[in-house]
Design a protein around this motif. Structure first.
Motif, PDB file in Angstrom:
ATOM      1  N   VAL A   6       1.180  -1.381  -0.301  1.00 37.82           N
ATOM      2  CA  VAL A   6       0.342  -0.141  -0.192  1.00 37.82           C
ATOM      3  C   VAL A   6       0.745   1.402  -0.019  1.00 37.82           C
ATOM      4  O   VAL A   6       1.791   1.239   0.362  1.00 37.82           O
ATOM      5  CB  VAL A   6      -1.031   0.164   1.303  1.00 37.82           C
ATOM      6  CG1 VAL A   6      -1.407   1.193   1.451  1.00 37.82           C
ATOM      7  CG2 VAL A   6      -1.540  -1.162   1.289  1.00 37.82           C
ATOM      8  N   LEU A   9      -1.911   5.909   0.422  1.00 37.26           N
ATOM      9  CA  LEU A   9      -2.945   5.626   0.436  1.00 37.26           C
ATOM     10  C   LEU A   9      -4.309   6.619   1.145  1.00 37.26           C
ATOM     11  O   LEU A   9      -3.196   6.864   1.991  1.00 37.26           O
ATOM     12  CB  LEU A   9      -3.503   4.625   1.071  1.00 37.26           C
ATOM     13  CG  LEU A   9      -4.997   3.726   0.938  1.00 37.26           C
ATOM     14  CD1 LEU A   9      -5.928   4.604  -0.520  1.00 37.26           C
ATOM     15  CD2 LEU A   9      -5.146   2.784   1.941  1.00 37.26           C
ATOM     16  N   ASN A  23       0.883   3.974   4.589  1.00 36.14           N
ATOM     17  CA  ASN A  23       1.956   2.890   3.777  1.00 36.14           C
ATOM     18  C   ASN A  23       2.214   1.992   4.758  1.00 36.14           C
ATOM     19  O   ASN A  23       2.738   2.244   5.471  1.00 36.14           O
ATOM     20  CB  ASN A  23       3.382   4.265   3.597  1.00 36.14           C
ATOM     21  CG  ASN A  23       3.124   5.213   2.012  1.00 36.14           C
ATOM     22  OD1 ASN A  23       2.938   4.708   1.101  1.00 36.14           O
ATOM     23  ND2 ASN A  23       2.900   6.135   2.559  1.00 36.14           N
ATOM     24  N   LEU A  49      -8.519  -2.885   1.158  1.00 36.31           N
ATOM     25  CA  LEU A  49      -7.983  -3.939   0.953  1.00 36.31           C
ATOM     26  C   LEU A  49      -8.894  -5.433  -0.002  1.00 36.31           C
ATOM     27  O   LEU A  49      -8.906  -5.515  -0.725  1.00 36.31           O
ATOM     28  CB  LEU A  49      -7.717  -4.689   1.722  1.00 36.31           C
ATOM     29  CG  LEU A  49      -6.279  -4.263   2.707  1.00 36.31           C
ATOM     30  CD1 LEU A  49      -5.960  -4.872   3.820  1.00 36.31           C
ATOM     31  CD2 LEU A  49      -5.107  -3.769   1.930  1.00 36.31           C
ATOM     32  N   VAL A  60      -2.873   0.287  -4.576  1.00 38.47           N
ATOM     33  CA  VAL A  60      -2.830  -0.999  -3.430  1.00 38.47           C
ATOM     34  C   VAL A  60      -2.380  -1.898  -4.185  1.00 38.47           C
ATOM     35  O   VAL A  60      -3.359  -2.784  -5.238  1.00 38.47           O
ATOM     36  CB  VAL A  60      -4.442  -1.162  -2.482  1.00 38.47           C
ATOM     37  CG1 VAL A  60      -4.460  -2.293  -1.951  1.00 38.47           C
ATOM     38  CG2 VAL A  60      -4.610   0.355  -2.061  1.00 38.47           C
TER      39      VAL A  60
END
Ligand code: ADP
Ligand code: ADP
Length: 219
Positions: A6, A9, A23, A49, A60
């Protein structure tokens, strides 16, 4: 080997920042606990997710199949449906709209329910299950799809401490067999005991990756 990555984000709803510059990397076979106060964005992060939220900013990357055990099941428990039928739904993507479940699918459901010690619930109406039983059934539904990564949102919510222990010991087992596990939890002492990586999503919406030696005083 990175299984989830990630980068930067962020997620906003209208003008409110829900997640800001998150992160982290998760490696294959990690057992990750995500902790943080109410409203920190834990559920939101999980929904990103698992692909339920798509309009985020940043990147992601997910390198495997995810099995998801939601916090509160969206399922209407007053609907007359039996436990094995709920578990079968985990293979919906494999079977598709017009195909039918075959013997091997029923057998797989039974085997996984057996592994989770809930085979006795196979034919039972889901309206009659206890919180802990339902949580394990929800886990069965996630496992029948053979996930590489298992994501659970507060698996201890609404279940007694005995059922909680059972669920955590199952998770440890699955992790030993190679599954990557990510769970959100409010039970900090349990998380610190069981997982190998703790991520703390705090009020300022930053994400830290820490080792297990972090004490609850740091939270
Ligand atoms: P947590 O799981 O850590 O308790 P959530 O991810 O559920 O936190 O929520 C994080 C924050 O985002 C909360 O303040 C919540 O009210 C807000 N939020 C989440 N989803 C929405 C939405 N769809 N619209 C507006 N606010 C939202
Ligand atoms: P093992 O693979 O050592 O026999 P388990 O049966 O306890 O271990 O399950 C480990 C993994 O195998 C789990 O991720 C589960 O999803 C998957 N699994 C368990 N039973 C079956 C089955 N009957 N068919 C396919 N996959 C299964």
């Amino acid at each position: 080997e990175k299984i989830i990555s990630v980068k930067d984000l962020s997620y906003n709803v209208e003008n409110t920042e829900i997640l800001k510059f998150i992160n982290f990397d998760i490696y294959k076979n990690d057992f990750v606990g995500i902790i943080g106060p109410n409203g920190a964005g834990k559920s939101t992060l999980i929904k990103i997710l698992v692909g339920e939220i798509k309009n985020y900013i940043g990147s992601v990357n997910i390198n495997g199949k995810i099995g998801y055990v939601p916090q509160k099941d969206e399922f209407d428990r007053t609907f007359p449906i039996r436990a094995f039928e709920v578990a079968l739904m985990g293979m919906y993507n494999e079977v598709g709209v017009f195909k039918r479940y075959k013997k091997k699918h029923y057998e797989k459901v039974r085997n996984i329910m057996k592994m989770l010690d809930i085979e006795y619930l196979y034919n039972r109406n889901v309206g009659k299950l206890s919180g802990g039983e339902y949580q394990r059934l929800s886990l069965a539904r996630a496992l029948v799809s053979d996930p590489d990564i298992l994501i659970l949102d507060e698996p201890e919510a609404g279940v007694d401490s005995n059922a909680q222990k059972i669920i955590y010991s199952i998770l440890e087992d699955l992790n030993k067999k190679g599954m990557t596990i990510i769970l959100v939890s409010h039970d900090i002492s349990m998380v610190l005991k069981k997982v190998n990586t703790v991520m703390c999503l705090n009020k300022t919406l930053h994400c830290h990756k820490n080792s297990i030696d972090m004490t609850s005083d740091d939270l």
